[in-house]
Design a protein around this motif. Structure first.
Motif, PDB file in Angstrom:
ATOM      1  N   ARG A   1      41.985  42.987  24.827  1.00  0.00           N
ATOM      2  CA  ARG A   1      43.355  42.651  24.399  1.00  0.00           C
ATOM      3  C   ARG A   1      44.277  42.484  25.601  1.00  0.00           C
ATOM      4  NH1 ARG A   1      42.328  46.732  20.701  1.00  0.00           N
ATOM      5  NH2 ARG A   1      43.585  48.199  21.921  1.00  0.00           N
ATOM      6  N   GLU A   2      44.163  43.409  26.562  1.00  0.00           N
ATOM      7  CA  GLU A   2      45.019  43.348  27.751  1.00  0.00           C
ATOM      8  C   GLU A   2      44.718  42.099  28.571  1.00  0.00           C
ATOM      9  OE1 GLU A   2      44.080  47.074  29.575  1.00  0.00           O
ATOM     10  OE2 GLU A   2      45.254  48.219  28.132  1.00  0.00           O
ATOM     11  N   ALA A   3      43.453  41.771  28.732  1.00  0.00           N
ATOM     12  CA  ALA A   3      43.064  40.589  29.510  1.00  0.00           C
ATOM     13  C   ALA A   3      43.565  39.312  28.843  1.00  0.00           C
ATOM     14  CB  ALA A   3      41.547  40.546  29.681  1.00  0.00           C
TER      15      ALA A   3
ATOM     16  N   GLY B   1      46.190  36.855  30.509  1.00  0.00           N
ATOM     17  CA  GLY B   1      45.731  35.475  30.659  1.00  0.00           C
ATOM     18  C   GLY B   1      46.690  34.475  30.039  1.00  0.00           C
ATOM     19  N   ARG B   2      47.176  34.767  28.834  1.00  0.00           N
ATOM     20  CA  ARG B   2      48.138  33.867  28.180  1.00  0.00           C
ATOM     21  C   ARG B   2      49.403  33.725  29.019  1.00  0.00           C
ATOM     22  NH1 ARG B   2      46.357  36.584  23.575  1.00  0.00           N
ATOM     23  NH2 ARG B   2      48.134  37.996  23.636  1.00  0.00           N
ATOM     24  N   ILE B   3      49.894  34.846  29.540  1.00  0.00           N
ATOM     25  CA  ILE B   3      51.105  34.811  30.364  1.00  0.00           C
ATOM     26  C   ILE B   3      50.860  34.009  31.639  1.00  0.00           C
ATOM     27  CG2 ILE B   3      52.688  36.240  31.727  1.00  0.00           C
ATOM     28  CD1 ILE B   3      52.239  38.436  29.531  1.00  0.00           C
ATOM     29  N   ALA B   4      49.702  34.217  32.270  1.00  0.00           N
ATOM     30  CA  ALA B   4      49.375  33.491  33.500  1.00  0.00           C
ATOM     31  C   ALA B   4      49.302  31.989  33.239  1.00  0.00           C
ATOM     32  CB  ALA B   4      48.051  34.000  34.073  1.00  0.00           C
TER      33      ALA B   4
ATOM     34  N   LYS C   1      50.895  30.334  30.842  1.00  0.00           N
ATOM     35  CA  LYS C   1      52.262  29.868  30.604  1.00  0.00           C
ATOM     36  C   LYS C   1      53.005  29.673  31.920  1.00  0.00           C
ATOM     37  CE  LYS C   1      53.026  31.829  26.031  1.00  0.00           C
ATOM     38  NZ  LYS C   1      53.792  32.828  25.245  1.00  0.00           N
ATOM     39  N   ALA C   2      52.696  30.520  32.904  1.00  0.00           N
ATOM     40  CA  ALA C   2      53.355  30.417  34.211  1.00  0.00           C
ATOM     41  C   ALA C   2      52.770  29.299  35.064  1.00  0.00           C
ATOM     42  CB  ALA C   2      53.231  31.746  34.956  1.00  0.00           C
ATOM     43  N   GLY C   3      51.692  28.681  34.606  1.00  0.00           N
ATOM     44  CA  GLY C   3      51.094  27.568  35.337  1.00  0.00           C
ATOM     45  C   GLY C   3      49.978  27.969  36.288  1.00  0.00           C
ATOM     46  N   LEU C   4      49.514  29.219  36.239  1.00  0.00           N
ATOM     47  CA  LEU C   4      48.470  29.658  37.169  1.00  0.00           C
ATOM     48  C   LEU C   4      47.127  28.989  36.905  1.00  0.00           C
ATOM     49  CD1 LEU C   4      49.197  33.467  37.559  1.00  0.00           C
ATOM     50  CD2 LEU C   4      49.590  31.654  39.210  1.00  0.00           C
ATOM     51  N   GLY C   5      46.919  28.497  35.705  1.00  0.00           N
ATOM     52  CA  GLY C   5      45.660  27.830  35.403  1.00  0.00           C
ATOM     53  C   GLY C   5      45.493  26.508  36.125  1.00  0.00           C
ATOM     54  N   GLU C   6      46.598  25.941  36.558  1.00  0.00           N
ATOM     55  CA  GLU C   6      46.572  24.633  37.224  1.00  0.00           C
ATOM     56  C   GLU C   6      46.530  24.737  38.741  1.00  0.00           C
ATOM     57  OE1 GLU C   6      50.102  22.856  35.685  1.00  0.00           O
ATOM     58  OE2 GLU C   6      49.482  23.143  33.620  1.00  0.00           O
ATOM     59  N   ILE C   7      46.636  25.937  39.265  1.00  0.00           N
ATOM     60  CA  ILE C   7      46.676  26.138  40.711  1.00  0.00           C
ATOM     61  C   ILE C   7      45.293  26.522  41.211  1.00  0.00           C
ATOM     62  CG2 ILE C   7      47.628  27.557  42.569  1.00  0.00           C
ATOM     63  CD1 ILE C   7      50.077  28.007  40.838  1.00  0.00           C
ATOM     64  N   GLU C   8      44.858  25.862  42.274  1.00  0.00           N
ATOM     65  CA  GLU C   8      43.594  26.254  42.897  1.00  0.00           C
ATOM     66  C   GLU C   8      43.915  27.324  43.925  1.00  0.00           C
ATOM     67  OE1 GLU C   8      40.632  23.543  44.005  1.00  0.00           O
ATOM     68  OE2 GLU C   8      41.223  22.061  42.513  1.00  0.00           O
ATOM     69  N   ILE C   9      43.485  28.553  43.622  1.00  0.00           N
ATOM     70  CA  ILE C   9      43.763  29.676  44.507  1.00  0.00           C
ATOM     71  C   ILE C   9      42.551  30.592  44.509  1.00  0.00           C
ATOM     72  CG2 ILE C   9      44.890  30.971  42.647  1.00  0.00           C
ATOM     73  CD1 ILE C   9      46.758  32.183  44.770  1.00  0.00           C
ATOM     74  N   ASP C  10      42.261  31.130  45.663  1.00  0.00           N
ATOM     75  CA  ASP C  10      41.143  32.044  45.805  1.00  0.00           C
ATOM     76  C   ASP C  10      41.393  33.293  44.966  1.00  0.00           C
ATOM     77  OD1 ASP C  10      38.697  32.971  47.233  1.00  0.00           O
ATOM     78  OD2 ASP C  10      40.107  34.486  48.007  1.00  0.00           O
TER      79      ASP C  10
END
Length: 87
Positions: free
Chosen positions: A25-27, A31-34, A36-45
Motif C-alpha cells: 500500500r505504501e509503495a 509511486g502514484r505521487i511520484a 504525478k510529479a513527473g518522476l516517471g518521465e525522468i531518466e535518473i539513476d
C-alpha cells in the motif's frame, strides 16, 4: 502460559503477511505521487533517486510532523522536471 512454537510461527506468518500488504500500500501511494510529479518521465539513476528520497524523508522526520506548515502552489505534471530559471 507459554505459547507452543507452532502458534508463534503462525503468528509470525500472519504478521509477515500484514507487513507485506502494508508495504505494498505504501509503495503504491508513493509511486502514484511520484508519477504525478513527473518522476516517471525522468531518466535518473536509482541510487541518485534514493539519495534524494532519503534527504526528503529526513527533512520531514526532522520537522516532527508528517504535514507541511505551509501549502505550496500546485505543481502540474512535468513541471517538476523543468530546470530552474526556465519557464
Amino acid at each position: 502460559m507459554k505459547k507452543p512454537s507452532s502458534k508463534i510461527r503462525e503468528e509470525i506468518a500472519r504478521l509477515q503477511g500484514q507487513l507485506k500488504a502494508a508495504e505494498t500500500r505504501e509503495a503504491e501511494r508513493i509511486g502514484r505521487i511520484a508519477l504525478k510529479a513527473g518522476l516517471g518521465e525522468i531518466e535518473i539513476d536509482e541510487t541518485e533517486l534514493l539519495e534524494v528520497f532519503e534527504e526528503m524523508a529526513e527533512r520531514f522526520r526532522g520537522s516532527g510532523s508528517t504535514h507541511r506548515k505551509s501549502t505550496p502552489a500546485p505543481v502540474e505534471p512535468g513541471e517538476a522536471q523543468r530546470p530552474q530559471g526556465e519557464a
